[in-house]
Write a protein that holds these residues in place. Structure first.
Motif, short mmCIF file in Angstrom:
data_model
loop_
_atom_site.label_atom_id
_atom_site.label_comp_id
_atom_site.label_asym_id
_atom_site.label_seq_id
_atom_site.Cartn_x
_atom_site.Cartn_y
_atom_site.Cartn_z
N ILE A 122 0.77 -1.32 -0.06
CA ILE A 122 0.00 -0.04 0.08
C ILE A 122 0.74 1.14 0.14
N THR A 123 0.48 2.23 -0.72
CA THR A 123 1.30 3.48 -1.04
C THR A 123 0.33 4.46 -1.58
N LYS A 124 0.80 5.79 -1.40
CA LYS A 124 -0.05 6.88 -2.09
C LYS A 124 0.22 6.84 -3.67
N HIS A 125 -0.78 6.87 -4.71
CA HIS A 125 -0.66 6.66 -5.82
C HIS A 125 -0.23 8.08 -6.42
N HIS A 126 0.62 8.16 -7.34
CA HIS A 126 1.08 9.16 -8.34
C HIS A 126 1.27 8.67 -9.74
N LYS A 127 1.21 9.44 -10.68
CA LYS A 127 1.20 9.21 -12.06
C LYS A 127 2.24 8.19 -12.58
N ASP A 128 3.45 8.32 -11.92
CA ASP A 128 4.83 7.49 -12.58
C ASP A 128 4.66 6.31 -11.58
N LEU A 129 3.73 5.86 -10.72
CA LEU A 129 3.92 4.89 -9.60
C LEU A 129 4.37 3.56 -10.40
N PHE A 130 3.44 3.34 -11.29
CA PHE A 130 3.29 1.64 -11.58
C PHE A 130 3.69 1.72 -13.12
N GLN A 131 4.87 1.41 -13.23
CA GLN A 131 5.67 1.59 -14.83
C GLN A 131 5.85 0.16 -15.14
N ARG A 132 5.17 -0.21 -16.22
CA ARG A 132 5.05 -1.48 -16.87
C ARG A 132 4.82 -1.57 -18.16
N ASP A 133 5.26 -0.20 -18.99
CA ASP A 133 5.16 -0.23 -20.35
C ASP A 133 6.28 -0.81 -21.16
N SER A 134 6.03 -1.73 -22.19
CA SER A 134 7.06 -2.42 -22.85
C SER A 134 7.85 -3.35 -22.08
N LEU A 135 7.18 -4.04 -21.07
CA LEU A 135 8.25 -5.03 -20.30
C LEU A 135 8.07 -6.43 -20.84
N ALA A 136 9.10 -6.98 -20.85
CA ALA A 136 9.25 -8.34 -21.03
C ALA A 136 8.43 -9.23 -20.09
N GLU A 137 8.18 -10.47 -20.41
CA GLU A 137 7.67 -11.37 -19.30
C GLU A 137 6.42 -10.56 -18.42
N TYR A 138 5.68 -9.92 -19.04
CA TYR A 138 4.52 -9.05 -18.27
C TYR A 138 3.40 -9.10 -19.05
N LEU A 139 2.21 -9.47 -18.33
CA LEU A 139 0.97 -9.39 -19.12
C LEU A 139 0.18 -8.85 -18.09
N GLU A 140 -1.20 -8.33 -18.74
CA GLU A 140 -2.09 -7.40 -17.90
C GLU A 140 -3.45 -7.58 -18.32
N GLU A 141 -4.28 -7.70 -17.30
CA GLU A 141 -5.72 -7.77 -17.79
C GLU A 141 -6.43 -7.01 -16.69
N THR A 142 -7.54 -6.11 -17.35
CA THR A 142 -8.37 -5.33 -16.46
C THR A 142 -9.47 -6.01 -16.04
N LEU A 143 -9.93 -6.01 -14.76
CA LEU A 143 -11.02 -6.80 -14.36
C LEU A 143 -11.99 -5.66 -13.70
N SER A 144 -13.19 -5.71 -14.34
CA SER A 144 -14.37 -4.87 -13.90
C SER A 144 -15.40 -5.75 -13.52
N TYR A 145 -16.02 -5.44 -12.17
CA TYR A 145 -17.05 -6.01 -11.66
C TYR A 145 -17.69 -5.49 -10.57
N ASP A 146 -19.02 -5.45 -10.41
CA ASP A 146 -19.31 -4.66 -8.92
C ASP A 146 -18.97 -3.17 -8.78
N ASP A 147 -18.98 -2.48 -9.97
CA ASP A 147 -18.23 -1.36 -9.76
C ASP A 147 -16.79 -1.26 -9.17
N LYS A 148 -16.32 -2.05 -9.44
CA LYS A 148 -14.73 -2.20 -9.07
C LYS A 148 -13.72 -2.44 -10.30
N THR A 149 -12.81 -1.76 -10.44
CA THR A 149 -11.79 -1.92 -11.53
C THR A 149 -10.52 -2.38 -10.74
#
Length: 810
Positions: free
Chosen positions: A101-128
């Motif tokens: 847990i930490t405070k969010h900022h725009k550059d916090l989560f850097q995962r663009d163009s990463l090898a061996e990285y996959l991402e999926e967005t889950l949306s349900y019950d008004d949650k993302t």
């Protein structure tokens, strides 16, 4: 009226609900199943501390360590700028899960163009929720009210959306930790990860206290923890048995043999208070056997020797304590003129002090000054007597003294273990079979000092250092960073402790501040490599020092915590081509910062404003060394050197000295040597210019690839295989050497240079004599000083590509 009452009740109800559920701090998002919480203000420093600590490295092959390392792999994608909390707990299937847990900022989560990285967005019950897979490890993350939460458990992420009541007790404990510390640890009640800190199984952590909050110092050879233990007023937590007692000085170490497995000591000022508290803890309504034995006792200890135990009573009136033992005067032996008596009430101490003392089966006792020693067998008693008389008890051992220095003199409860006992205590907290060797950890300590409804906690686990011979050179630590080093490590001053710390930059342009114990205090991403050395200034003239330096397009001023000092950093479109020069003409902290760009020099004040009174704008060519400031008598001189001319200016940038002939200057800096501006020519001649502009040259027979350094009275030159100090020359092996460095410490001159080819650091005195026990291993220039205010000098250098070595000359 009834309507008014209803409205007031509704307001009160809503207000109370907000207090309980309004989450505004990162601690409010800690999962309920998190048994251990780690707080850090620098994620990189935490990783470095974990990787470099010798003790923690012993567990690198354990399943728990591998799980920790694997499941927290996602932290490499995060660039937090605020505090980070990591929660560790068990799931229902008994596997470890981790949450961050930490405070969010725009550059916090850097995962663009990463090898061996996959991402999926889950949306349900008004949650993302973002499901991420990094190298086959899955984690989930979301953002709630500008708080970033990531976890290896999707269920934990789902639960964070629920507005559960805030844990006010956790919040209060969290408020006690020192936010300036790099690492803090909170151990929660009903912990299912830690069973016990103690030798006896009767002292379980779950029964001992509720919350423990510890500020942690991690360096290569030591772990030091300081904090508090807090339990509810309920007497059913063992720490509360010391309520209304005053801690006394622990002295059991004075009678504990150095070949024992350790000891436990607990103290009190009033035995009856302790006895009543113990009775309540044990829910014991039966009448305790009356005795006067403890009326004058202020400390009780248990000495551990394999399966044997000895109970020690520390008496403030040994005559009165003897009288309490009048019925136990049957002599069974005399050893070294010490009488040993039979003791018939073998389980008396276990019955009286349960659970602090478990079954001991004491069958004999003796008196050693103010210590009454009760033991399980005659051999153990004789061993205690022999060590006491021979002065070979723990208190005489340097490794115990080193540990004791980190602890309080007086405590309510203290535990000291040797390496074997430390291993056993650790192993009981692991479900797997551990293969660890802690033989170099000869003493570790834990103590609780009871205060007003809480206890101070101090602990130390320290690797025992071998005794050093006079004038030997010892390696104090060797720590690895995440990336290779870009430049040589240097010392800077900690204005709080007046000791030295280490700064270094890596190839990804991260700047690190490292304590003189090897703890990474912080790292900061910079916009480019640092040019030259880092200086320190006192902008606010209050004794607090800042770091000041330049990169190719920035001028930085950083405070002690690595934060930018406004209005810096200054940004430049054109490249800065020389290290930043810092002038303090009158030593009044009115600093001038000189920025070199090609053949131009700009002068700034500490408000990042151009100093309009400095008129120099352009040299006759590209400036090849950083500008320098010298004072001769009452006059100031600023030197700016190109390949063919030395500009010698006054404070305003106007020409003060005109050299009467030009030279083809080398790239060596300008020095003030014998009150003359001194450097070299490209063909290896020494060039001096006096304050009237007269130029003199001296043929030193230096090769084109030469280096010099100088103080006001000492000239050092290196050329090929010759090193000259004060006109005395010594031949050295051919190699690829760094420029010689001149240090003046404690009225003694030292000259250092490093052969990068053979990876050896050489150190000489002013007579060109090698300092004993040199050369030593190293791969860069050094910095040399007394960093910790003892009598020994230290120097720091680059080891392997990504490591820093600190040496000490004993």
């Amino acid at each position: 009226m009834r309507l008014l009452c209803f409205i007031l009740l509704a307001i009160i109800f809503i207000s109370c609900s907000d207090v309980k559920t309004n989450r505004s701090e990162i601690v409010h998002y800690i999962p309920e199943n998190a048994s251990i919480i780690i707080r850090t203000n620098n994620l990189g420093s935490l990783k470095s501390g974990l990787n470099n600590n010798d003790f923690l490295s012993k567990f690198s092959n354990s399943n728990a360590y591998k799980s920790f390392d694997s499941k927290l792999g996602f932290t490499s994608l995060l660039k937090p700028i605020n505090d980070v909390l990591i929660g560790i707990g068990h799931t229902q299937n008994d596997s470890l899960n981790f949450s961050l847990i930490t405070k969010h900022h725009k550059d916090l989560f850097q995962r663009d163009s990463l090898a061996e990285y996959l991402e999926e967005t889950l949306s349900y019950d008004d949650k993302t929720v973002i499901k991420s897979t990094l190298k086959n490890s899955v984690f989930y993350s979301t953002i709630i009210d500008s708080i970033f939460i990531a976890s290896t458990s999707k269920k934990i992420i789902d639960n964070t959306f629920e507005k559960t009541p805030i844990n006010s007790r956790l919040e209060k404990v969290y408020s006690t930790i020192d936010k300036d510390k790099t690492i803090s640890i909170i151990v929660r009640p009903n912990n299912n990860l830690i069973d016990s800190f103690f030798i006896d199984n009767s002292l379980r952590l779950a029964d001992f206290t509720d919350y423990i909050a510890l500020d942690t110092e991690l360096n290569q050879n030591t772990i030091v923890l300081n904090g508090i233990a807090k339990a509810n007023d309920s007497i059913h937590r063992l720490i509360n048995i010391f309520k209304n007692t005053i801690p006394q000085e622990n002295q059991i170490q004075n009678v504990t043999p150095s070949n024992s497995d350790g000891f436990m000591s607990f103290t009190f000022d009033d035995f009856e208070v302790l006895q009543d508290n113990l009775a309540k803890f044990n829910a014991n309504d039966s009448v305790v056997e009356p005795t006067t034995l403890f009326n004058n006792i202020v400390e009780i200890g248990v000495i551990y020797e394999s399966e044997n135990r000895a109970v020690v009573l520390n008496s403030i009136d040994d005559i009165a304590t003897k009288d309490a033992l009048l019925s136990e005067q049957n002599i069974i032996d005399t050893y070294r003129q010490v009488t040993i008596y039979n003791y018939s009430n073998s389980e008396f101490f276990a019955n009286t002090f349960k659970p602090l003392i478990s079954s001991t089966n004491c069958t004999n006792y003796c008196l050693l000054d103010n210590f009454f020693v009760f033991s399980t067998n005659l051999e153990m008693t004789q061993n205690i007597i022999a060590n006491y008389q021979n002065k070979t008890t723990l208190c005489e051992r340097n490794y115990f003294k080193d540990v004791k220095n980190e602890l309080s003199d007086a405590s309510s409860l203290m535990l000291i273990t040797n390496s074997t006992t430390l291993e056993n205590v650790i192993k009981k907290n692991f479900t797997e079979n551990l293969n660890i060797n802690l033989k170099n950890y000869k003493a570790s300590g834990l103590q609780f000092v009871y205060d007003n409804n809480f206890a101070h906690v101090n602990a130390v686990i320290s690797k025992t250092q071998s005794r050093r011979e006079e004038r030997s050179v010892s390696e104090e630590f060797n720590i690895k960073l995440e990336n290779d080093l870009l430049n040589s490590p240097r010392f800077v001053t900690n204005h709080i402790t007046k000791q030295k710390e280490i700064v270094v930059q890596d190839i990804t342009n991260n700047l690190y501040l490292i304590s003189n114990k090897g703890e990474v205090l912080w790292k900061k991403q910079l916009h480019g490599p640092i040019l030259g050395e880092i200086n320190q200034i006192d902008i606010y003239k209050n004794g607090r020092l800042q770091l000041v330096f330049a990169t190719p397009n920035r001028v930085y001023v950083l405070d002690r915590n690595g934060k930018d000092v406004a209005p810096f950093p200054g940004k430049f479109n054109d490249d800065i081509t020389q290290p930043l020069s810092v002038f303090d003409y009158d030593k009044k902290k009115n600093y001038r910062l000189l920025v070199t760009q090609g053949n131009n020099v700009l002068m700034y004040n500490t408000k990042a404003k151009i100093v309009s009174g400095f008129k120099f704008k352009s040299a006759n060519g590209i400036i090849n060394t950083q500008p320098q400031h010298f004072r001769i008598g009452s006059k100031d001189y600023i030197t700016i050197k190109t390949d063919s001319k030395l500009h010698i200016l006054d404070r305003t940038g106007k020409n003060r000295v005109t050299q009467k002939s030009n030279n083809n200057f080398s790239m060596e800096p300008i020095y003030l040597y014998n009150n003359k501006f001194t450097t070299t020519s490209k063909d290896g001649k020494l060039v001096t210019i006096d304050s009237r502009g007269n130029v003199a040259t001296q043929n030193l027979n230096l090769s084109p690839n030469h280096h010099i350094t100088s103080s006001s009275k000492t000239m050092v030159a290196h050329s090929e295989n010759k090193l000259s100090i004060r006109n005395k020359t010594v031949e050295i092996d051919y190699g690829n050497y760094t420029a010689p460095q001149l240090f003046y410490i404690n009225d003694k001159i030292y000259v250092a240079l490093t052969d990068l080819q053979s990876q050896k650091i050489h150190l000489y005195d002013s007579q060109t004599k090698a300092i004993p026990n040199f050369p030593v291993y190293g791969n860069s220039e050094i910095d040399f000083d007394n960093i910790d205010r003892d009598r020994n000098l230290e120097f720091v250098t680059k080891g392997e590509d990504n490591s820093i070595i600190l040496y000490q000359i004993n």
